[in-house]
Scaffold this motif. Structure first.
Motif, PDB file in Angstrom:
ATOM      1  N   TYR A 169     -32.283 -30.534-131.730  1.00 40.49           N
ATOM      2  CA  TYR A 169     -32.402 -29.288-130.981  1.00 40.49           C
ATOM      3  C   TYR A 169     -32.864 -29.491-129.545  1.00 40.49           C
ATOM      4  CZ  TYR A 169     -31.515 -26.574-135.168  1.00 40.49           C
ATOM      5  OH  TYR A 169     -30.916 -26.023-136.270  1.00 40.49           O
ATOM      6  N   VAL A 170     -33.247 -30.719-129.182  1.00 39.43           N
ATOM      7  CA  VAL A 170     -33.627 -31.014-127.795  1.00 39.43           C
ATOM      8  C   VAL A 170     -32.347 -31.304-127.007  1.00 39.43           C
ATOM      9  CG1 VAL A 170     -34.916 -32.570-126.291  1.00 39.43           C
ATOM     10  CG2 VAL A 170     -35.863 -31.909-128.525  1.00 39.43           C
ATOM     11  N   PRO A 171     -32.052 -30.539-125.951  1.00 38.18           N
ATOM     12  CA  PRO A 171     -30.758 -30.669-125.261  1.00 38.18           C
ATOM     13  C   PRO A 171     -30.433 -32.086-124.795  1.00 38.18           C
ATOM     14  CG  PRO A 171     -31.862 -28.674-124.547  1.00 38.18           C
ATOM     15  CD  PRO A 171     -32.840 -29.411-125.406  1.00 38.18           C
ATOM     16  N   GLU A 172     -31.411 -32.803-124.248  1.00 44.98           N
ATOM     17  CA  GLU A 172     -31.137 -34.147-123.738  1.00 44.98           C
ATOM     18  C   GLU A 172     -30.739 -35.102-124.865  1.00 44.98           C
ATOM     19  OE1 GLU A 172     -33.825 -31.917-121.077  1.00 44.98           O
ATOM     20  OE2 GLU A 172     -33.885 -32.407-123.224  1.00 44.98           O
ATOM     21  N   VAL A 173     -31.410 -34.971-126.009  1.00 42.88           N
ATOM     22  CA  VAL A 173     -31.075 -35.811-127.163  1.00 42.88           C
ATOM     23  C   VAL A 173     -29.705 -35.424-127.707  1.00 42.88           C
ATOM     24  CG1 VAL A 173     -31.778 -36.488-129.485  1.00 42.88           C
ATOM     25  CG2 VAL A 173     -33.510 -36.111-127.719  1.00 42.88           C
ATOM     26  N   ARG A 174     -29.451 -34.136-127.773  1.00 45.39           N
ATOM     27  CA  ARG A 174     -28.168 -33.650-128.282  1.00 45.39           C
ATOM     28  C   ARG A 174     -27.006 -34.181-127.448  1.00 45.39           C
ATOM     29  NH1 ARG A 174     -26.623 -28.610-131.106  1.00 45.39           N
ATOM     30  NH2 ARG A 174     -28.828 -28.151-131.252  1.00 45.39           N
ATOM     31  N   ALA A 175     -27.188 -34.260-126.143  1.00 45.71           N
ATOM     32  CA  ALA A 175     -26.124 -34.753-125.267  1.00 45.71           C
ATOM     33  C   ALA A 175     -25.795 -36.216-125.587  1.00 45.71           C
ATOM     34  CB  ALA A 175     -26.537 -34.610-123.806  1.00 45.71           C
ATOM     35  N   LYS A 176     -26.830 -37.030-125.845  1.00 48.23           N
ATOM     36  CA  LYS A 176     -26.594 -38.431-126.198  1.00 48.23           C
ATOM     37  C   LYS A 176     -25.909 -38.535-127.560  1.00 48.23           C
ATOM     38  CE  LYS A 176     -30.549 -40.143-123.549  1.00 48.23           C
ATOM     39  NZ  LYS A 176     -31.896 -40.765-123.620  1.00 48.23           N
ATOM     40  N   GLN A 177     -26.321 -37.690-128.491  1.00 45.84           N
ATOM     41  CA  GLN A 177     -25.686 -37.696-129.811  1.00 45.84           C
ATOM     42  C   GLN A 177     -24.217 -37.292-129.718  1.00 45.84           C
ATOM     43  OE1 GLN A 177     -28.488 -35.002-131.669  1.00 45.84           O
ATOM     44  NE2 GLN A 177     -29.397 -36.660-132.868  1.00 45.84           N
ATOM     45  N   ALA A 178     -23.916 -36.339-128.861  1.00 47.91           N
ATOM     46  CA  ALA A 178     -22.529 -35.902-128.698  1.00 47.91           C
ATOM     47  C   ALA A 178     -21.662 -37.032-128.156  1.00 47.91           C
ATOM     48  CB  ALA A 178     -22.469 -34.687-127.776  1.00 47.91           C
ATOM     49  N   ALA A 179     -22.207 -37.819-127.226  1.00 51.51           N
ATOM     50  CA  ALA A 179     -21.453 -38.946-126.682  1.00 51.51           C
ATOM     51  C   ALA A 179     -21.184 -39.991-127.768  1.00 51.51           C
ATOM     52  CB  ALA A 179     -22.216 -39.572-125.524  1.00 51.51           C
ATOM     53  N   ALA A 180     -22.187 -40.271-128.595  1.00 48.01           N
ATOM     54  CA  ALA A 180     -21.993 -41.219-129.693  1.00 48.01           C
ATOM     55  C   ALA A 180     -20.987 -40.678-130.696  1.00 48.01           C
ATOM     56  CB  ALA A 180     -23.333 -41.506-130.387  1.00 48.01           C
ATOM     57  N   MET A 181     -21.049 -39.371-130.978  1.00 47.46           N
ATOM     58  CA  MET A 181     -20.127 -38.768-131.932  1.00 47.46           C
ATOM     59  C   MET A 181     -18.692 -38.797-131.425  1.00 47.46           C
ATOM     60  SD  MET A 181     -19.832 -37.600-134.931  1.00 47.46           S
ATOM     61  CE  MET A 181     -21.544 -37.333-135.402  1.00 47.46           C
ATOM     62  N   ALA A 182     -18.524 -38.674-130.125  1.00 44.20           N
ATOM     63  CA  ALA A 182     -17.171 -38.744-129.555  1.00 44.20           C
ATOM     64  C   ALA A 182     -16.530 -40.103-129.826  1.00 44.20           C
ATOM     65  CB  ALA A 182     -17.218 -38.469-128.061  1.00 44.20           C
ATOM     66  N   ARG A 183     -17.342 -41.163-129.829  1.00 46.18           N
ATOM     67  CA  ARG A 183     -16.825 -42.503-130.149  1.00 46.18           C
ATOM     68  C   ARG A 183     -16.618 -42.673-131.653  1.00 46.18           C
ATOM     69  NH1 ARG A 183     -20.482 -43.469-125.770  1.00 46.18           N
ATOM     70  NH2 ARG A 183     -22.265 -43.725-127.182  1.00 46.18           N
ATOM     71  N   PHE A 184     -17.423 -41.976-132.425  1.00 48.30           N
ATOM     72  CA  PHE A 184     -17.439 -42.146-133.879  1.00 48.30           C
ATOM     73  C   PHE A 184     -16.301 -41.409-134.579  1.00 48.30           C
ATOM     74  CE2 PHE A 184     -18.937 -40.411-137.958  1.00 48.30           C
ATOM     75  CZ  PHE A 184     -19.336 -41.554-138.633  1.00 48.30           C
ATOM     76  N   ILE A 185     -16.059 -40.168-134.200  1.00 52.66           N
ATOM     77  CA  ILE A 185     -15.221 -39.292-135.011  1.00 52.66           C
ATOM     78  C   ILE A 185     -13.759 -39.735-135.123  1.00 52.66           C
ATOM     79  CG2 ILE A 185     -14.632 -37.618-133.190  1.00 52.66           C
ATOM     80  CD1 ILE A 185     -15.155 -35.418-135.305  1.00 52.66           C
ATOM     81  N   PRO A 186     -13.166 -40.424-134.140  1.00 54.15           N
ATOM     82  CA  PRO A 186     -11.786 -40.869-134.347  1.00 54.15           C
ATOM     83  C   PRO A 186     -11.628 -41.936-135.433  1.00 54.15           C
ATOM     84  CG  PRO A 186     -12.340 -40.854-132.005  1.00 54.15           C
ATOM     85  CD  PRO A 186     -13.618 -40.725-132.761  1.00 54.15           C
ATOM     86  N   GLN A 187     -12.754 -42.500-135.904  1.00 47.22           N
ATOM     87  CA  GLN A 187     -12.685 -43.633-136.821  1.00 47.22           C
ATOM     88  C   GLN A 187     -12.977 -43.254-138.278  1.00 47.22           C
ATOM     89  OE1 GLN A 187     -14.084 -47.402-134.926  1.00 47.22           O
ATOM     90  NE2 GLN A 187     -15.044 -46.008-133.452  1.00 47.22           N
ATOM     91  N   VAL A 188     -13.176 -41.943-138.534  1.00 45.80           N
ATOM     92  CA  VAL A 188     -13.396 -41.455-139.894  1.00 45.80           C
ATOM     93  C   VAL A 188     -12.481 -40.260-140.138  1.00 45.80           C
ATOM     94  CG1 VAL A 188     -15.779 -42.274-139.978  1.00 45.80           C
ATOM     95  CG2 VAL A 188     -15.300 -39.951-139.159  1.00 45.80           C
ATOM     96  N   ARG A 189     -12.462 -39.773-141.378  1.00 48.74           N
ATOM     97  CA  ARG A 189     -11.604 -38.632-141.693  1.00 48.74           C
ATOM     98  C   ARG A 189     -12.003 -37.404-140.887  1.00 48.74           C
ATOM     99  NH1 ARG A 189      -8.523 -37.335-146.201  1.00 48.74           N
ATOM    100  NH2 ARG A 189      -9.473 -39.003-147.449  1.00 48.74           N
ATOM    101  N   ASP A 190     -13.317 -37.059-140.930  1.00 44.79           N
ATOM    102  CA  ASP A 190     -13.820 -35.896-140.215  1.00 44.79           C
ATOM    103  C   ASP A 190     -15.329 -35.843-140.423  1.00 44.79           C
ATOM    104  OD1 ASP A 190     -13.852 -33.617-138.677  1.00 44.79           O
ATOM    105  OD2 ASP A 190     -12.548 -32.437-139.984  1.00 44.79           O
ATOM    106  N   ILE A 191     -15.980 -34.901-139.749  1.00 45.50           N
ATOM    107  CA  ILE A 191     -17.405 -34.685-139.942  1.00 45.50           C
ATOM    108  C   ILE A 191     -17.650 -33.242-140.388  1.00 45.50           C
ATOM    109  CG2 ILE A 191     -18.082 -36.432-138.266  1.00 45.50           C
ATOM    110  CD1 ILE A 191     -18.747 -34.054-136.351  1.00 45.50           C
ATOM    111  N   ARG A 192     -18.806 -33.024-140.993  1.00 41.87           N
ATOM    112  CA  ARG A 192     -19.261 -31.696-141.348  1.00 41.87           C
ATOM    113  C   ARG A 192     -20.717 -31.555-140.915  1.00 41.87           C
ATOM    114  NH1 ARG A 192     -14.674 -31.315-141.716  1.00 41.87           N
ATOM    115  NH2 ARG A 192     -13.371 -30.551-143.457  1.00 41.87           N
ATOM    116  N   ARG A 193     -21.048 -30.392-140.338  1.00 42.22           N
ATOM    117  CA  ARG A 193     -22.409 -30.139-139.899  1.00 42.22           C
ATOM    118  C   ARG A 193     -22.883 -28.881-140.650  1.00 42.22           C
ATOM    119  NH1 ARG A 193     -27.245 -29.272-138.326  1.00 42.22           N
ATOM    120  NH2 ARG A 193     -27.865 -29.030-136.134  1.00 42.22           N
ATOM    121  N   ILE A 194     -23.615 -29.081-141.745  1.00 45.54           N
ATOM    122  CA  ILE A 194     -24.018 -27.997-142.626  1.00 45.54           C
ATOM    123  C   ILE A 194     -25.294 -27.314-142.137  1.00 45.54           C
ATOM    124  CG2 ILE A 194     -24.718 -27.413-144.989  1.00 45.54           C
ATOM    125  CD1 ILE A 194     -21.746 -28.136-144.655  1.00 45.54           C
TER     126      ILE A 194
END
Length: 268
Positions: A169-194
């Motif tokens: 929930y901290v914006p600065e941390v979320r931005a870094k996580q989003a960048a990592a997720m952008a690299r991650f998501i093409p390599q798996v079927r999909d993600i879910r955020r429950i």
């Protein structure tokens, strides 16, 4: 370890109190959105008065049964006990879902002995679904008076893995996580955020997900659901050791090594 403490007794207490707490939250929740009482790590990381009342209820019930134990809860001050048993509690895991009325929020109660989680119970407050585990004795889903043993299914290929995740929930941390997720998501079927780590980990144990990754989990987020996942055969890891606030990764042993390497390579 588990022979030194009455794990069955601890589990029965966790379940009994968890179900009472879930019933309280269901009855106390008004229609529509729930008012926010305060915030935690950021102004979008919320606490409600029902969170706080639920934790008080859980504390009272546990200390009535075991007054000398310790207690670690999300909403209140920690209590240091004298028995070696500490209760690690999240009264409502998935508070934002609770506020909005999204039916994915849970009571999570675990007991640890000398620092190791020995029992865990998670109940989806909205649906009543519940999961449990005792260290060394397996994990299960309760179905009325019966238990269905959980054994996470094998995953054939990492590229076909459906991955549960969450974001800080901290914006600065979320931005870094989003960048990592952008690299991650093409390599798996999909993600879910429950929106509930405890429910994500129980779903991973059930086979509804193939893998899991999240940063920023507190002990109460991970304790009960993490034990359910491990006892169902899931491997949990952190960045350079055990799972912790820095990073939690989980996957079936068939893909765990490859999956953990992918998560690290993506920069989580």
């Amino acid at each position: 370890m588990t022979e030194q403490v009455p794990t069955r007794e601890l589990y029965d207490l966790a379940r009994r109190v968890g179900l009472e707490a879930a019933a309280y939250v269901r009855s106390a929740r008004p229609a529509g959105r729930v008012d926010v009482a305060s915030t935690k790590s950021s102004d979008t990381d919320v606490v409600t008065e029902i969170d706080e009342a639920c934790e008080r209820l859980i504390r009272e019930r546990i200390f009535a049964a075991r007054p000398d134990d310790g207690f670690v809860g999300e909403e209140g001050d920690d209590v240091i006990g004298s028995t070696g048993v500490d209760w690690v509690v999240d009264p409502i895991d998935g508070t934002v879902n609770f506020v909005y009325g999204i039916p994915m929020y849970a009571v999570s109660i675990a007991a640890r002995h000398d620092g190791e989680i020995v029992v865990g119970h998670v109940v989806n407050i909205a649906s009543g679904a519940e999961w449990g585990a005792v260290a060394g004795e397996g994990a299960w889903c309760h179905e009325g008076d019966d238990r269905r043993v959980l054994a996470a299914p094998t995953v054939a290929r990492l590229s076909h893995a459906l991955v549960a995740t969450g974001f800080n929930y901290v914006p600065e941390v979320r931005a870094k996580q989003a960048a990592a997720m952008a690299r991650f998501i093409p390599q798996v079927r999909d993600i879910r955020r429950i929106g509930s780590a405890a429910l994500d980990l129980c779903a991973l144990a059930e086979g509804q997900f193939d893998a899991y990754v999240e940063q920023g989990l507190k002990p109460w987020d991970l304790a009960a659901g993490g034990l359910v996942a491990r006892e169902a055969g899931i491997v949990l890891s952190g960045l350079d050791g055990g799972p912790d606030e820095r990073l939690v990764m989980g996957a079936h042993p068939a893909i765990a090594e490859e999956y953990f390497a992918l998560v690290r390579a993506c920069g989580f």
